[in-house]
Design a protein around this motif. Structure first.
Motif, PDB file in Angstrom:
ATOM      1  N   GLN A 166       0.827  -1.210   0.000  1.00  0.00           N
ATOM      2  CA  GLN A 166       0.000   0.000   0.000  1.00  0.00           C
ATOM      3  C   GLN A 166       0.859   1.255   0.000  1.00  0.00           C
ATOM      4  O   GLN A 166       0.737   2.133  -0.859  1.00  0.00           O
ATOM      5  CB  GLN A 166      -0.921   0.002   1.223  1.00  0.00           C
ATOM      6  CG  GLN A 166      -1.728   1.282   1.355  1.00  0.00           C
ATOM      7  CD  GLN A 166      -1.998   1.661   2.809  1.00  0.00           C
ATOM      8  OE1 GLN A 166      -1.291   1.216   3.707  1.00  0.00           O
ATOM      9  NE2 GLN A 166      -2.995   2.479   3.023  1.00  0.00           N
ATOM     10  N   LEU A 167       1.753   1.339   0.977  1.00  0.00           N
ATOM     11  CA  LEU A 167       2.562   2.541   1.133  1.00  0.00           C
ATOM     12  C   LEU A 167       3.560   2.697  -0.009  1.00  0.00           C
ATOM     13  O   LEU A 167       3.829   3.812  -0.461  1.00  0.00           O
ATOM     14  CB  LEU A 167       3.293   2.488   2.475  1.00  0.00           C
ATOM     15  CG  LEU A 167       2.393   2.486   3.718  1.00  0.00           C
ATOM     16  CD1 LEU A 167       3.233   2.286   4.980  1.00  0.00           C
ATOM     17  CD2 LEU A 167       1.588   3.771   3.821  1.00  0.00           C
ATOM     18  N   SER A 168       4.107   1.591  -0.478  1.00  0.00           N
ATOM     19  CA  SER A 168       5.099   1.650  -1.549  1.00  0.00           C
ATOM     20  C   SER A 168       4.464   2.105  -2.858  1.00  0.00           C
ATOM     21  O   SER A 168       5.066   2.894  -3.600  1.00  0.00           O
ATOM     22  CB  SER A 168       5.757   0.283  -1.741  1.00  0.00           C
ATOM     23  OG  SER A 168       6.461  -0.102  -0.590  1.00  0.00           O
ATOM     24  N   PHE A 169       3.258   1.615  -3.136  1.00  0.00           N
ATOM     25  CA  PHE A 169       2.612   2.031  -4.371  1.00  0.00           C
ATOM     26  C   PHE A 169       2.264   3.522  -4.339  1.00  0.00           C
ATOM     27  O   PHE A 169       2.302   4.198  -5.371  1.00  0.00           O
ATOM     28  CB  PHE A 169       1.360   1.195  -4.638  1.00  0.00           C
ATOM     29  CG  PHE A 169       1.642  -0.066  -5.386  1.00  0.00           C
ATOM     30  CD1 PHE A 169       1.802  -0.056  -6.758  1.00  0.00           C
ATOM     31  CD2 PHE A 169       1.773  -1.278  -4.712  1.00  0.00           C
ATOM     32  CE1 PHE A 169       2.078  -1.229  -7.459  1.00  0.00           C
ATOM     33  CE2 PHE A 169       2.050  -2.446  -5.407  1.00  0.00           C
ATOM     34  CZ  PHE A 169       2.202  -2.428  -6.785  1.00  0.00           C
ATOM     35  N   VAL A 170       1.944   4.023  -3.152  1.00  0.00           N
ATOM     36  CA  VAL A 170       1.735   5.468  -3.022  1.00  0.00           C
ATOM     37  C   VAL A 170       3.023   6.209  -3.349  1.00  0.00           C
ATOM     38  O   VAL A 170       3.027   7.233  -4.041  1.00  0.00           O
ATOM     39  CB  VAL A 170       1.247   5.821  -1.603  1.00  0.00           C
ATOM     40  CG1 VAL A 170       1.256   7.337  -1.396  1.00  0.00           C
ATOM     41  CG2 VAL A 170      -0.151   5.275  -1.371  1.00  0.00           C
ATOM     42  N   SER A 171       4.157   5.679  -2.859  1.00  0.00           N
ATOM     43  CA  SER A 171       5.447   6.300  -3.144  1.00  0.00           C
ATOM     44  C   SER A 171       5.809   6.194  -4.619  1.00  0.00           C
ATOM     45  O   SER A 171       6.404   7.105  -5.186  1.00  0.00           O
ATOM     46  CB  SER A 171       6.543   5.656  -2.283  1.00  0.00           C
ATOM     47  OG  SER A 171       6.318   5.913  -0.919  1.00  0.00           O
ATOM     48  N   VAL A 172       5.473   5.060  -5.241  1.00  0.00           N
ATOM     49  CA  VAL A 172       5.703   4.928  -6.681  1.00  0.00           C
ATOM     50  C   VAL A 172       4.899   5.992  -7.428  1.00  0.00           C
ATOM     51  O   VAL A 172       5.383   6.596  -8.399  1.00  0.00           O
ATOM     52  CB  VAL A 172       5.317   3.513  -7.163  1.00  0.00           C
ATOM     53  CG1 VAL A 172       5.314   3.443  -8.689  1.00  0.00           C
ATOM     54  CG2 VAL A 172       6.290   2.488  -6.583  1.00  0.00           C
ATOM     55  N   GLY A 173       3.682   6.221  -6.950  1.00  0.00           N
ATOM     56  CA  GLY A 173       2.898   7.303  -7.537  1.00  0.00           C
ATOM     57  C   GLY A 173       3.601   8.639  -7.382  1.00  0.00           C
ATOM     58  O   GLY A 173       3.570   9.480  -8.286  1.00  0.00           O
ATOM     59  N   GLY A 174       4.273   8.808  -6.233  1.00  0.00           N
ATOM     60  CA  GLY A 174       5.046  10.030  -6.019  1.00  0.00           C
ATOM     61  C   GLY A 174       6.173  10.188  -7.029  1.00  0.00           C
ATOM     62  O   GLY A 174       6.497  11.306  -7.447  1.00  0.00           O
ATOM     63  N   LEU A 175       6.772   9.060  -7.438  1.00  0.00           N
ATOM     64  CA  LEU A 175       7.831   9.115  -8.451  1.00  0.00           C
ATOM     65  C   LEU A 175       7.281   9.631  -9.777  1.00  0.00           C
ATOM     66  O   LEU A 175       7.914  10.455 -10.450  1.00  0.00           O
ATOM     67  CB  LEU A 175       8.429   7.718  -8.654  1.00  0.00           C
ATOM     68  CG  LEU A 175       9.214   7.106  -7.494  1.00  0.00           C
ATOM     69  CD1 LEU A 175       9.640   5.682  -7.833  1.00  0.00           C
ATOM     70  CD2 LEU A 175      10.439   7.940  -7.168  1.00  0.00           C
ATOM     71  N   ILE A 213      -7.057  -1.737  -1.158  1.00  0.00           N
ATOM     72  CA  ILE A 213      -7.806  -1.394  -2.379  1.00  0.00           C
ATOM     73  C   ILE A 213      -8.036   0.108  -2.457  1.00  0.00           C
ATOM     74  O   ILE A 213      -7.839   0.740  -3.501  1.00  0.00           O
ATOM     75  CB  ILE A 213      -9.148  -2.156  -2.414  1.00  0.00           C
ATOM     76  CG1 ILE A 213      -8.911  -3.657  -2.591  1.00  0.00           C
ATOM     77  CG2 ILE A 213     -10.041  -1.620  -3.535  1.00  0.00           C
ATOM     78  CD1 ILE A 213     -10.170  -4.493  -2.443  1.00  0.00           C
ATOM     79  N   ALA A 214      -8.454   0.696  -1.336  1.00  0.00           N
ATOM     80  CA  ALA A 214      -8.722   2.134  -1.317  1.00  0.00           C
ATOM     81  C   ALA A 214      -7.457   2.936  -1.607  1.00  0.00           C
ATOM     82  O   ALA A 214      -7.502   3.971  -2.282  1.00  0.00           O
ATOM     83  CB  ALA A 214      -9.304   2.544   0.041  1.00  0.00           C
ATOM     84  N   THR A 215      -6.329   2.467  -1.105  1.00  0.00           N
ATOM     85  CA  THR A 215      -5.079   3.178  -1.351  1.00  0.00           C
ATOM     86  C   THR A 215      -4.673   3.090  -2.810  1.00  0.00           C
ATOM     87  O   THR A 215      -4.164   4.061  -3.382  1.00  0.00           O
ATOM     88  CB  THR A 215      -3.959   2.616  -0.458  1.00  0.00           C
ATOM     89  OG1 THR A 215      -4.342   2.776   0.903  1.00  0.00           O
ATOM     90  CG2 THR A 215      -2.658   3.361  -0.682  1.00  0.00           C
TER      91      THR A 215
END
Length: 462
Positions: free
Chosen positions: A252-261, A401-403
């Motif tokens: 969850q948190l990593s995919f948010v960070s990937v989005g940050g990239l 899922i929500a993230t």
């Protein structure tokens, strides 16, 4: 001291448990913000030098956040398991969970350090890092990666303290580490004139010392827990149990960070002024978000302990207390970011002559991000409180899922809107992701999917 959160009024427990966490977060964010302030005010001799230094920290931040979020995911996985074992009085399993967590964390951190060194430069290139900030960003990132093992060990140990109801011990460590980091920043940059590299070395030294001390204190704390017999120091079955929470949280948190990239890639294409403005505004935005997470972390420990003890009826009252406290905490940030964004941005940009268009673009980006996104903090507060109870009960699929929906909307809308409305498209994507994901997890919370999960029953059974 460790605290049992299954007895007493939920409002009082969560509010008192949150206060040390809040103070610790303020100190933690202090040295993160201090990095950018020192970079903007003291690196180099001109305003352009300062803006370039802030941009270098900003473009490396999404990669750093990717590693930090992995550490936070491990923290969350360990915390849920340890909280439930502590709440259920399973002290032999508790000790095994603690030692297993630390051993696994050290191994993972070592592996990620190698991966980090191999991928840092290619990632900076893939994000279209402006050429005039690339070298500084590379130096800062590589020094930070060298200290990942300290970051991971420190994170998991403080998470263990919090999971056992002790939010004060992590506070003392964090206060000392933060003050030391800020002082080292000033020494490295001003008299020693080490530039951006000095900021990275300051973090490396402060985190290293803190990690060693916190491990020693945790060792004696765990040793003081009396048990009839000693369980294994490392258990593959316990690791699997921890991973059931940790891996989805890391994802969850990593995919948010990937989005940050991806988002950072868009910003880098706008130039160093946009990168610096976004980096500075994001630093203070994250301060507000981190403070908001304190009641959520308190509620996560509260919900996990009470679910472990079979006291489901206490959760809704705890949820209301946590959300109310989150709203009180974030209100001053919303007011400050909406009314005084230029004043806040002024901390990161040194006074002096600079090309007017460069200075105005830097301020404009920061002003826009702070004013537009801060009111949506309240939606994010709903999300993190719902995440806490879902995670505490081991009901991980809904909030993951929500993230992912949050990430998808943030990236897709940014790429779709930036060509038409510029940086405002990133702001719209950010806020929309928060609102939609908050509505989703609130639905799952009200539906009660976290109640009496099979995960909790397996964990606390004899």
């Amino acid at each position: 001291m460790s605290k049992n959160l299954t007895e007493g009024k939920p409002w009082s427990l969560i509010w008192r448990f949150t206060l040390p966490l809040l103070i610790s977060v303020i100190f933690q964010q202090l040295y993160t913000i201090a990095d950018s302030i020192v970079a903007g005010q003291f690196v180099g001799e001109t305003v352009e030098d300062g803006i370039r230094a802030v941009a270098a920290l900003g473009v490396s931040s999404p990669i750093i956040m990717l590693f930090i979020q992995v550490a936070n995911g491990i923290n969350a996985g360990c915390a849920v398991v340890i909280s439930q074992l502590f709440g259920g009085g399973k002290h032999v399993k508790l000790k095994t969970a603690i030692t297993t967590s630390i051993i696994a964390t050290v191994i993972l951190a070592a592996a990620l350090t190698i991966v980090g060194f191999l991928t840092s430069k290619p990632l900076l290139r893939l994000m279209n890092t402006p050429e005039n900030v690339y070298n500084d960003a590379t130096v800062y990132l590589n020094i930070y990666i060298a200290g990942l093992i300290f970051l991971f060990v420190y994170n998991v140990c403080t998470g263990i303290f919090t999971a056992m109801g002790d939010s004060k011990t992590p506070l003392f460590f964090l206060m000392a580490s933060s003050v030391a980091n800020v002082l080292l920043n000033l020494v490295m940059v001003i008299p020693l004139q080490m530039g951006v590299a000095g900021l990275a070395w300051a973090t490396f030294i402060a985190q290293g010392i803190s990690a060693l001390i916190v491990v020693a204190v945790l060792y004696f704390r765990v040793k003081g827990i009396k048990t009839r017999h000693r369980g294994p120091r490392f258990s593959t079955s316990m690791l699997k149990t921890i991973n059931r929470v940790a891996l989805p949280t890391i994802a969850q948190l990593s995919f948010v960070s990937v989005g940050g990239l991806f988002v950072q890639n868009l910003i880098n294409e706008m130039g160093e002024a946009a990168a610096a403005g976004f980096a500075a505004s994001l630093r203070v935005c994250i301060l507000g978000v981190a403070c908001m997470f304190c009641p959520s972390n308190a509620f996560s420990a509260f919900s996990a302990q009470n679910i472990g003890a079979g006291k489901i009826e206490r959760i809704p009252t705890g949820f209301k207390a946590g959300f109310a406290l989150s709203a009180i905490i974030i209100l001053p940030f919303v007011i400050a970011f909406t009314l005084f964004p230029d004043f806040i941005m002024g901390f990161f940009i040194k006074s002096g002559d600079a090309p007017p268009e460069l200075l105005e673009e830097t301020l404009s980006v920061g002003r826009m991000f702070l004013r537009f996104c801060s009111p949506f903090y309240f939606a994010l507060a709903v999300k993190v409180m719902c995440d806490a109870v879902l995670r505490g009960g081991g009901a991980l699929r809904p909030f993951v899922i929500a993230t992912f929906v949050d990430l998808f909307l943030r990236v897709i809308l940014s790429y779709a809107l930036v060509p038409f409305i510029g940086f405002m498209g990133i702001c719209v994507g950010w806020a929309t992701g928060w609102v939609v994901s908050a509505l989703m997890v609130f639905f799952f919370y009200k539906k009660g999917v976290w109640k009496d999960t099979a995960f909790s029953r397996r964990l606390i059974k004899r």
